[in-house]
Design a protein around this motif. Structure first.
Motif, mmCIF file in Angstrom:
data_model
loop_
_atom_site.group_PDB
_atom_site.id
_atom_site.type_symbol
_atom_site.label_atom_id
_atom_site.label_comp_id
_atom_site.label_asym_id
_atom_site.label_seq_id
_atom_site.Cartn_x
_atom_site.Cartn_y
_atom_site.Cartn_z
ATOM 1 N N SER A 1 29.595 5.797 19.431
ATOM 2 C CA SER A 1 28.542 4.802 19.232
ATOM 3 C C SER A 1 27.888 4.389 20.540
ATOM 4 O O SER A 1 26.759 3.878 20.535
ATOM 5 N N HIS B 1 17.080 -0.974 15.281
ATOM 6 C CA HIS B 1 18.031 -1.108 14.173
ATOM 7 C C HIS B 1 19.234 -0.183 14.371
ATOM 8 O O HIS B 1 20.386 -0.582 14.108
ATOM 9 N N VAL B 2 18.960 1.034 14.827
ATOM 10 C CA VAL B 2 20.069 1.962 15.074
ATOM 11 C C VAL B 2 20.982 1.445 16.184
ATOM 12 O O VAL B 2 22.220 1.508 16.074
ATOM 13 N N ARG C 1 21.460 -1.705 17.130
ATOM 14 C CA ARG C 1 22.241 -2.845 16.664
ATOM 15 C C ARG C 1 23.405 -2.389 15.792
ATOM 16 O O ARG C 1 24.521 -2.908 15.892
ATOM 17 N N PHE C 2 23.147 -1.395 14.943
ATOM 18 C CA PHE C 2 24.223 -0.885 14.091
ATOM 19 C C PHE C 2 25.334 -0.252 14.943
ATOM 20 O O PHE C 2 26.529 -0.469 14.681
ATOM 21 N N LEU C 3 24.957 0.521 15.942
ATOM 22 C CA LEU C 3 25.971 1.158 16.793
ATOM 23 C C LEU C 3 26.765 0.127 17.587
ATOM 24 O O LEU C 3 27.978 0.295 17.788
ATOM 25 N N VAL D 1 27.404 -2.903 16.606
ATOM 26 C CA VAL D 1 28.315 -3.535 15.649
ATOM 27 C C VAL D 1 29.526 -2.637 15.395
ATOM 28 O O VAL D 1 30.672 -3.100 15.342
ATOM 29 N N VAL D 2 29.280 -1.335 15.229
ATOM 30 C CA VAL D 2 30.395 -0.393 15.018
ATOM 31 C C VAL D 2 31.333 -0.397 16.214
ATOM 32 O O VAL D 2 32.568 -0.419 16.058
#
Length: 854
Positions: A595, A647-648, A650-652, A654-655
């Motif tokens: 990530s 968005h990608v 932020r998702f990474l 979070v992961v």
């Protein structure tokens, strides 16, 4: 290849050896090298074991054989060179061999003693002859100046002469003659003068030739001396002084007839001694030549016999003292060979009851066995230098065969230097059976020879990366033609139809440097077919371009290498049936790595594929984008690489953030739940055991079934005491591992930038060496250019070998080792095992002409 991926399965076997067949059975096992014996008499001292007498007998035979080898070398008799490995002598022939060797030793010592005595007598007689020859000249010279005794007044005429004078004149004149070392002459004269108070006359002369000392055998310079004295007391003092200075004193004949008679006798005795000494030496050489034919065989046989008795001392006797019991570790694939060796040993001994074996269950950790050949041995030694692999864990050597020379070549990439290294290793490989290389005593040469296949692949991969870099002794090679067209950027001053930015004559005259525009038609005609375009070797911004390329390449290789190491850990957890480690350790590690740093690689590749010369000015900086990913995850969308980037990211993030607490708490909490699982589900479970012998992270479930799959627990028999569950200790170990991994992902990724740094340093050093040496010779005119170019080429070759090949190669080698040990192997490799060391005669030295035997 399966054995190279993972160590072989081992089992513990128990051997029952009959007393009459134990020696033959162990001899057969030693020839095949199948089993590693365990010491069952650890509490018994070495001097109280059963076969200590036989071991002392073997040591006595080794002493005798060492004496024989020493005498054979002294006689300059060549020892037979051969790799033959004779079997251990039968038990019945040991006493016969011992008797023969002892008899031969006694005979050799007696003959050698007589020879030395004859040689000493001969040297003494030769010294005596030289002494008589030199002192004869002393006497002739002194007679010319000899005073007449009539000059002294008689006692009758001189009544006032005292008693002391009378005693001195009546004293007897004596002589002492001999030889003394050259360095002691001056001190010898001073001592005689001080002790004898001048009542001696010393005459000495140097011998024309050097003589051998009868005592030490050294060839030195000698002085012949003749001392004249009056009185017995002074004579005693003179003799004591001669003894103190280790003079070789010989009788001095008083008359000419006696001197002549002694000289003739000496000549006769010398001739007789020469004859006897030659016959003695011939006989001694015959005896030694006959002994040299079998001495190497005897040495190997005694070594094997001693190894057998040492191994028998590790066995224990049963209650009847008629059977020896041994415990061995043996690969499961070699059990039938082990049984066959026991049958062969029993058949050779001729007993009716054969020896046998059976396997026994155990909870101890077996040793690690990884079979190698001459090609894989060097790579396995690199891994074993970090630590011998734990039992049945994944072996990194299989992948090190490719990754190690490749990472080395990334740092050492040069076609010319790599080709020279490849030729050197190829020469060692083609001559690997040469005895001088196989048995070389030079440590550096032995190191090169043992790693010849590693060097071969390092040179081969360096040739490949040198072609990728298009770098050969700091110069580029244009094999396929450049993809850049300089003439397309130039136009004449009359051409005004094209609106693109072109060069004209004024631009050529006014600017020292001009920049090619790849967006201009026909300027950039396509990528170079293989490697970097050779036109970059002429560009002023070549270093900036290569730095950007090599830095991104280093990050890609580093993240891929570390991710592959984490994936290999999954195979360990699957093999040891610890699937919870896959979900609670490996998966969070992979998510955290990919990530963040996997996304960095994605941005590098995406930028390479998306942006071209037309829109290169709009391409954002990857470094800035990566930093903004953490500082402002939701911002910077207008200047991003692609739509929806925020968005990608932020998702990474979070992961990655979620994987950290899972990595911290997942495994300890799961094991705590599993420990209390019996009360929760109404099932009786003993729990699990924390095994700390190999690693604090290893957790194994009790019983022979997998508890994770819901299979009922079976109580194991003969299990050793197990450590109680300690949640605090387990949590601290996992927390340390999680912190080390998360911080290591950053530091290890940065550590792979050494690929870029060393590649840059090697290229720059090669370029500086070319500019300071070869360019100077090539710029000289034709008259003196050839004469100057020859020594410059030689000097350039020497510096290339010692600096760029040896020093730079050693630096890249050490950095490649560090990347494998620290950055790659610590992701999955524990390396806390013990190496399988079988009882094998192949490990014994079969060369009897080494220095340690002498």
């Amino acid at each position: 290849m399966g054995s190279l991926f993972r160590s072989e399965a081992m089992c513990l076997a128990q051997l029952f050896l009959q007393s009459g067949t134990a020696y033959e059975c162990l001899s057969a096992l030693g020839e095949k090298g199948l089993a590693q014996f365990r010491d069952l008499n650890q509490n018994v001292s070495a001097f109280q074991r059963k076969f200590v007498g036989e071991v002392k007998r073997c040591e006595e035979l080794e002493r005798v054989l060492a004496y024989l080898v020493q005498e054979i070398k002294r006689a300059d008799i060549p020892l037979p060179d051969g790799d033959t490995s004779p079997p251990a002598p039968p038990f019945k022939q040991v006493l016969e061999m011992q008797e023969q060797l002892q008899k031969l030793e006694v005979e050799l010592r007696e003959v050698t003693k007589n020879k030395e005595k004859l040689r000493k007598n001969l040297l003494e007689l030769i010294e005596y002859t030289h002494m008589l020859r030199v002192t004869k000249s002393f006497v002739k010279r002194n007679l010319e100046f000899e005073p007449s005794y009539e000059e002294f007044p008689s006692l009758e005429k001189d009544a006032l002469l005292d008693y002391n004078c009378m005693q001195r004149l009546g004293a007897k004149l004596g002589f002492v003659s001999g030889l003394i070392h050259q360095a002691k002459v001056e001190a010898f004269e001073k001592m005689l003068w001080r002790v004898c108070k001048g009542y001696t006359i010393v005459t000495h002369a140097e011998l024309d030739e050097c003589l051998e000392d009868p005592e030490t055998g050294d060839v030195t310079k000698w002085y012949v001396f003749l001392i004249s004295f009056w009185g017995d007391q002074i004579g005693q003092k003179v003799k004591k002084i001669c003894d103190c200075y280790h003079c070789h004193v010989y009788p001095y004949p008083s008359t000419v007839e006696e001197r002549k008679e002694v000289h003739e006798g000496l000549n006769t005795r010398i001739q007789d001694l020469y004859t006897v000494l030659h016959k003695t030496e011939d006989y001694l050489r015959q005896v030694l030549s006959k002994a040299a034919e079998s001495v190497c065989t005897r040495v190997v046989q005694v070594q094997k016999m001693k190894a057998i008795y040492h191994t028998l001392n590790m066995c224990s006797f049963d209650v009847t003292n008629k059977c020896l019991i041994a415990e061995v570790w043996c690969p499961e694939a070699d059990l039938h060979h082990l049984r066959q060796a026991l049958v062969e040993g029993s058949r050779e001994s001729g007993v009716t009851i054969p020896s046998f074996m059976n396997t026994i269950p155990t909870t101890e950790t077996p040793p690690t066995l990884i079979r190698t050949n001459k090609f894989t041995e060097g790579f396995q030694n690199i891994v074993d230098a970090y630590g011998v692999g734990s039992y049945r864990e994944v072996n990194p050597a299989l992948y090190t065969i490719i990754t190690f020379p490749f990472l080395f070549a990334v740092m050492f990439g040069d076609f010319g230097h790599g080709f020279l290294m490849f030729l050197f290793a190829l020469l060692l490989v083609l001559n690997e059976n040469h005895p001088r290389l196989r048995h070389s005593q030079d440590e550096i040469m032995k190191m090169f020879f043992d790693g010849r296949y590693v060097i071969l692949l390092m040179g081969l991969f360096s040739v490949y990366t040198g072609l990728i870099y298009n770098d050969c002794f700091s110069k580029s090679v244009n094999l396929f033609g450049s993809g850049w067209n300089v003439s397309a950027m130039f136009r004449s001053t009359q051409d005004d139809t094209n609106t693109s930015v072109h060069w004209d004559d004024n631009d050529i005259k006014a600017n020292a440097f001009l920049q090619l525009d790849p967006d201009t038609p026909d300027v950039f005609q396509g990528a170079y077919p293989f490697g970097i375009d050779p036109i970059w070797n002429l560009a002023t911004n070549r270093l900036s371009f290569l730095n950007s390329f090599k830095m991104k390449m280093s990050v890609i290789f580093g993240v891929t290498h570390m991710t592959f190491g984490v994936v290999l850990g999954i195979f360990n957890h699957l093999h040891f049936k610890k699937k919870f480690n896959i979900y609670l350790v490996c998966l969070p590690e992979l998510l955290f790595m990919l990530s963040i740093f996997g996304y960095l690689i994605f941005m590098i590749v995406y930028k390479w594929l998306t942006y071209s010369a037309a829109n290169s000015k709009l391409a954002p900086s990857i470094l800035i984008e990566f930093i903004n990913m953490f500082l402002s995850p939701g911002g910077g969308a207008a200047s991003g690489l692609y739509q929806g980037q925020s968005h990608v990211q932020r998702f990474l993030l979070v992961v990655a953030a979620v994987s950290v607490p899972v990595l911290f708490l997942g495994k300890p909490l799961y094991l705590l739940w599993l420990h209390n699982g019996g009360r929760l589900f109404g099932m009786h479970k003993s729990g699990y055991t924390l095994v700390r012998k190999d690693s604090e992270e290893d957790v194994c479930l009790l019983g022979s079934q997998n508890v994770e799959e819901g299979i009922s627990h079976l109580e194991g028999e003969g299990r050793k005491e197990e450590e109680e569950f300690n949640f605090g200790e387990l949590f601290m170990a996992q927390a340390i591992h999680a912190i080390e991994y998360c911080l290591g992902c950053i530091s290890n990724t940065a550590s792979y930038l050494r690929l870029w740094a060393l590649s840059l340093a090697h290229a720059q050093l090669s370029e500086v060496l070319w500019a300071m040496i070869m360019r100077v010779g090539l710029r000289v005119d034709k008259t003196y250019g050839v004469l100057l170019l020859i020594p410059l080429v030689a000097f350039f070759a020497v510096l290339t070998v010692f600096i760029l090949l040896v020093m730079e190669g050693l630096s890249a080698f050490l950095h490649a080792i560090r990347l494998h040990w620290v950055e790659f192997q610590n992701k999955f490799y524990i390396g806390a095992g013990t190496k399988f060391t079988p009882f094998s005669f192949k490990l014994l030295s079969s060369q009897c002409n080494k220095d340690d035997m002498a």
